[in-house]
Every structure is written in structure tokens, then in C-alpha cells.
Write a protein that holds these residues in place. Structure first.
Motif, PDB file in Angstrom:
ATOM      1  N   LEU A  35     -32.679 -64.342   7.932  1.00 25.00           N
ATOM      2  CA  LEU A  35     -31.287 -64.673   9.036  1.00 25.00           C
ATOM      3  C   LEU A  35     -32.457 -65.971   9.787  1.00 25.00           C
ATOM      4  O   LEU A  35     -33.399 -66.514   9.931  1.00 25.00           O
ATOM      5  CB  LEU A  35     -31.657 -63.810  10.025  1.00 25.00           C
ATOM      6  N   PHE A  36     -30.918 -67.279   9.987  1.00 24.21           N
ATOM      7  CA  PHE A  36     -31.647 -68.554  10.716  1.00 24.21           C
ATOM      8  C   PHE A  36     -30.110 -68.209  12.342  1.00 24.21           C
ATOM      9  O   PHE A  36     -29.453 -67.874  11.745  1.00 24.21           O
ATOM     10  CB  PHE A  36     -30.453 -69.395  10.175  1.00 24.21           C
ATOM     11  N   ALA A  37     -30.427 -69.073  12.609  1.00 25.81           N
ATOM     12  CA  ALA A  37     -29.833 -69.128  14.500  1.00 25.81           C
ATOM     13  C   ALA A  37     -29.804 -69.922  15.049  1.00 25.81           C
ATOM     14  O   ALA A  37     -30.343 -71.206  14.862  1.00 25.81           O
ATOM     15  CB  ALA A  37     -30.669 -67.617  14.764  1.00 25.81           C
ATOM     16  N   ILE A  38     -28.596 -70.427  15.544  1.00 25.40           N
ATOM     17  CA  ILE A  38     -28.444 -71.586  16.726  1.00 25.40           C
ATOM     18  C   ILE A  38     -28.343 -70.887  17.953  1.00 25.40           C
ATOM     19  O   ILE A  38     -27.294 -69.763  18.035  1.00 25.40           O
ATOM     20  CB  ILE A  38     -27.516 -72.590  15.707  1.00 25.40           C
ATOM     21  N   ASN A  39     -28.128 -71.568  19.132  1.00 28.86           N
ATOM     22  CA  ASN A  39     -27.576 -71.010  20.574  1.00 28.86           C
ATOM     23  C   ASN A  39     -26.398 -70.965  20.557  1.00 28.86           C
ATOM     24  O   ASN A  39     -26.232 -72.486  20.364  1.00 28.86           O
ATOM     25  CB  ASN A  39     -28.463 -72.480  21.445  1.00 28.86           C
ATOM     26  N   VAL A  40     -26.374 -69.912  21.037  1.00 29.63           N
ATOM     27  CA  VAL A  40     -24.493 -70.076  21.417  1.00 29.63           C
ATOM     28  C   VAL A  40     -23.839 -70.462  22.202  1.00 29.63           C
ATOM     29  O   VAL A  40     -23.056 -71.156  21.943  1.00 29.63           O
ATOM     30  CB  VAL A  40     -24.174 -68.428  21.657  1.00 29.63           C
ATOM     31  N   PHE A  41     -24.582 -71.660  22.928  1.00 25.64           N
ATOM     32  CA  PHE A  41     -24.377 -72.195  23.443  1.00 25.64           C
ATOM     33  C   PHE A  41     -23.482 -73.339  23.187  1.00 25.64           C
ATOM     34  O   PHE A  41     -22.329 -74.666  23.763  1.00 25.64           O
ATOM     35  CB  PHE A  41     -25.173 -73.158  25.233  1.00 25.64           C
ATOM     36  N   LYS A  42     -23.874 -74.010  22.031  1.00 25.32           N
ATOM     37  CA  LYS A  42     -23.473 -75.110  21.611  1.00 25.32           C
ATOM     38  C   LYS A  42     -22.765 -74.816  20.446  1.00 25.32           C
ATOM     39  O   LYS A  42     -22.104 -75.554  20.056  1.00 25.32           O
ATOM     40  CB  LYS A  42     -24.669 -75.627  20.662  1.00 25.32           C
ATOM     41  N   VAL A  43     -21.957 -73.735  20.275  1.00 22.39           N
ATOM     42  CA  VAL A  43     -21.168 -73.066  19.080  1.00 22.39           C
ATOM     43  C   VAL A  43     -19.724 -73.300  20.149  1.00 22.39           C
ATOM     44  O   VAL A  43     -19.351 -72.752  21.129  1.00 22.39           O
ATOM     45  CB  VAL A  43     -21.352 -71.798  18.458  1.00 22.39           C
ATOM     46  N   GLN A  44     -19.047 -73.776  19.148  1.00 21.23           N
ATOM     47  CA  GLN A  44     -17.374 -73.745  19.775  1.00 21.23           C
ATOM     48  C   GLN A  44     -16.685 -72.627  18.999  1.00 21.23           C
ATOM     49  O   GLN A  44     -15.772 -71.947  19.534  1.00 21.23           O
ATOM     50  CB  GLN A  44     -16.708 -74.704  19.788  1.00 21.23           C
TER      51      GLN A  44
END
Length: 314
Positions: free
Chosen positions: A32-41
Motif C-alpha cells: 500500500l502507498f498513499a498521498i495526502n488527500v489535501f493534494k488530490v483533485q
């Protein structure tokens, strides 16, 4: 899923609570990988891509989304893994970093999870793709690797970070010599960029890799009898960091009478509109989107003038 990703109001509820939301996804395997939702459109199935002549090897093409041409980056390849082969099960994660929009080719997209920054830890110092991680965490006995998107983007589209000292006023250079800035950021790429920008000014740069360490450093200076707001030209803090985020750091600084008057700049790759709202909410003095060396230099120059008692430029 896209509907929960585009509301500024829905994101502000986590600010000051030292919490974050992560969008989890997979590339090749079950990792599993992840990025912060704040930066997702938005998240969408892979559309038809247009070839981009002369593109970077990690860019697989261009997607046309709502009238905008968006570069699509093969994220697996960009972090040192074998490249993903686009297929009917592929997805795009469309993001906004540093006021630009780009998309990442990924495999399956899992879900959004709400976590506490205290549960987010620095990555192990090993080789391979670990160089492209800002943090790791655990969820349901599984390790989640949080990707350093700033490093990925900086390698694909390097920033011009050095200032031309000949364009700086001599009185500013002389006044800035030996002044001190504390930068709190978990991205070595971001710290390196700011260091190179400040070097021509002769400014001493102190660094910390998360809000907790930054706060501890400031408190240690205060306990040693130093006037921290006067010592520091400014505190430059990222928003997203393990253990304590930049919003919580700013709140803690404002609540400590010894630190409260420190000039605080929120320096982040998140959406400008979102962060301008957050500057007001948590009490930062200014906001600067990554990475804009000329704007950083202008901000530092104005602070140097104010601290040294120099007149404003005519």
C-alpha cells in the motif's frame, strides 16, 4: 470518490487537530502507498492518453481533462520500480502541487483513511524506493508507504532555485548576514531548495524534520535564555509532517508566550486557496506556495528590511 476530494470546507475540519486523510493505492503488488488527500483533485479510470514528444521518460502521455492537458506520470517508474503497463484496471490520481496540476498512473485505488500525525513515522534509512518516501504508517497490521511527491516532481521538472546575488541590493546582503531562519519540513528536497535560495544572503538556516522537533528546538532556545522571536528572522514550516503538522506547530508557538511573536510562514505545495484560509485559522503571518524562489527572496528581503530598520524600496 472525487466528490469528497474537492471541498476546501471539508478539509479544514482536520486543521489544528494534528490529523490527516490519506488516499491509499497500489502499484504492482499488495504493498500500500498513499498521498495526502489535501493534494488530490480527483480519481478516475485511465482515459485515452496522447503521446508527448520529447517527454521525460517517466511521463507516459497527456490526458485531456475538462479542457486541460495534464501530464501523466508513471509513479512506479518514478520511484525506482518497474514501470506500470497501462491497462483497463489502471487509474489516475489527479493532484495539485506547487500550483500545477499533474496525474499519476497507479494500479488499484483503495480507500481514504483518517489518521493522527502522531502515528506517521519517518521512513527507514535504506536504499531503493525508500528515498522517495516522506513517511510510513501502519493500518490493520499493514505498512503504508507515503510518497515524497515533491521529490518525484523535482526530478521530472527541476526548479531553478539559486538566486542571482548581483540582483540583490548590497544593503540587504550586508544586513542579512548571520540572520537566522528555522525551516521545519520532512522533505529533504524542499529543505535543499530553500537552502540554495538563502545562501546568497548569508542567512543561517536551522532545520527540523517535523513540527515536534521544530517546537522542541525553539523551546530549547527559550530555556537557554534566548529571545526566540528576535533570534529568528522567521519560522518557515511545511503543513504535512510526521508526529506534528505545521498547523499544530503554529498553534503551539502562538500558545507559548516565549515564542508567540515569532514570524511564521506556511510553506507548502498544497492548494493556495486552501492554505490562505488556513493561514488565518491557525495564525500564520504569511503563506508561500512551493517552490517559488523569487517570492521567497522577496518575503525574506521584506523581513530583513523590517528587522534591520531599513527603508522600503522606492
Amino acid at each position: 470518490m472525487a466528490g469528497v476530494l474537492d471541498s476546501v470546507d471539508s478539509r479544514t475540519r482536520l486543521v489544528g487537530a494534528n490529523r490527516l486523510e490519506l488516499l491509499m493505492f497500489k502499484l504492482h503488488s499488495n504493498q500500500l502507498f498513499a498521498i495526502n488527500v489535501f493534494k488530490v483533485q480527483e480519481v478516475l479510470r485511465l482515459p485515452k492518453l496522447t503521446n508527448l514528444p520529447g517527454h521525460h521518460p517517466h511521463v507516459v502521455g497527456v490526458a485531456h481533462l475538462r479542457g486541460q492537458a495534464v501530464s501523466v506520470i508513471n509513479l512506479a517508474q518514478a520511484i525506482g520500480m518497474p514501470p506500470l503497463q497501462p491497462n483497463e484496471n489502471s487509474n489516475l490520481i489527479v493532484t495539485e502541487y506547487n500550483s500545477t496540476v499533474q496525474a499519476f498512473l497507479v494500479g488499484s485505488v483503495e480507500r481514504i483513511v483518517n489518521l493522527n500525525w502522531e502515528d506517521i513515522m519517518p521512513p527507514p534509512r535504506t536504499s531503493g524506493r525508500q528515498h522517495y518516501l516522506t513517511a510510513i504508517t501502519r493500518l490493520e497490521e499493514k505498512i503504508i508507504e507515503i510518497i515524497d511527491v515533491e521529490k518525484v516532481l523535482a526530478e521530472i521538472n527541476p526548479y531553478t532555485i539559486a538566486l542571482d546575488a548581483s540582483q540583490l541590493e548590497e544593503e540587504i546582503i550586508q544586513a542579512a548576514q548571520g540572520m537566522e531562519v528555522l525551516m521545519v519540513d520532512d522533505s529533504p528536497t524542499a529543505i535543499s531548495q530553500v537552502r540554495h535560495t538563502l545562501e546568497p544572503l548569508g542567512i543561517v538556516l536551522h532545520t527540523a524534520t517535523n513540527g515536534k522537533k521544530g517546537l522542541e528546538q525553539m523551546q530549547a532556545w527559550a530555556e537557554a535564555g534566548e529571545d526566540v522571536p528576535n533570534k529568528l528572522l522567521m519560522l518557515i514550516t511545511d503543513a504535512e509532517m510526521p508526529e506534528m503538522d505545521g498547523y499544530s506547530l503554529t498553534t503551539a508557538v502562538r500558545e507559548d508566550k516565549r515564542l508567540a511573536d515569532t514570524y511564521v510562514v506556511l510553506h507548502t505545495s498544497m492548494s493556495g486557496n486552501f492554505n490562505k484560509a488556513m493561514v488565518q485559522k491557525v495564525g500564520c503571518d504569511d503563506f508561500l506556495s512551493k517552490f517559488q524562489p523569487k517570492l521567497l527572496a522577496e518575503l525574506v528581503e521584506n523581513r530583513v528590511r523590517a528587522k534591520a530598520g531599513l527603508p522600503a524600496p522606492q
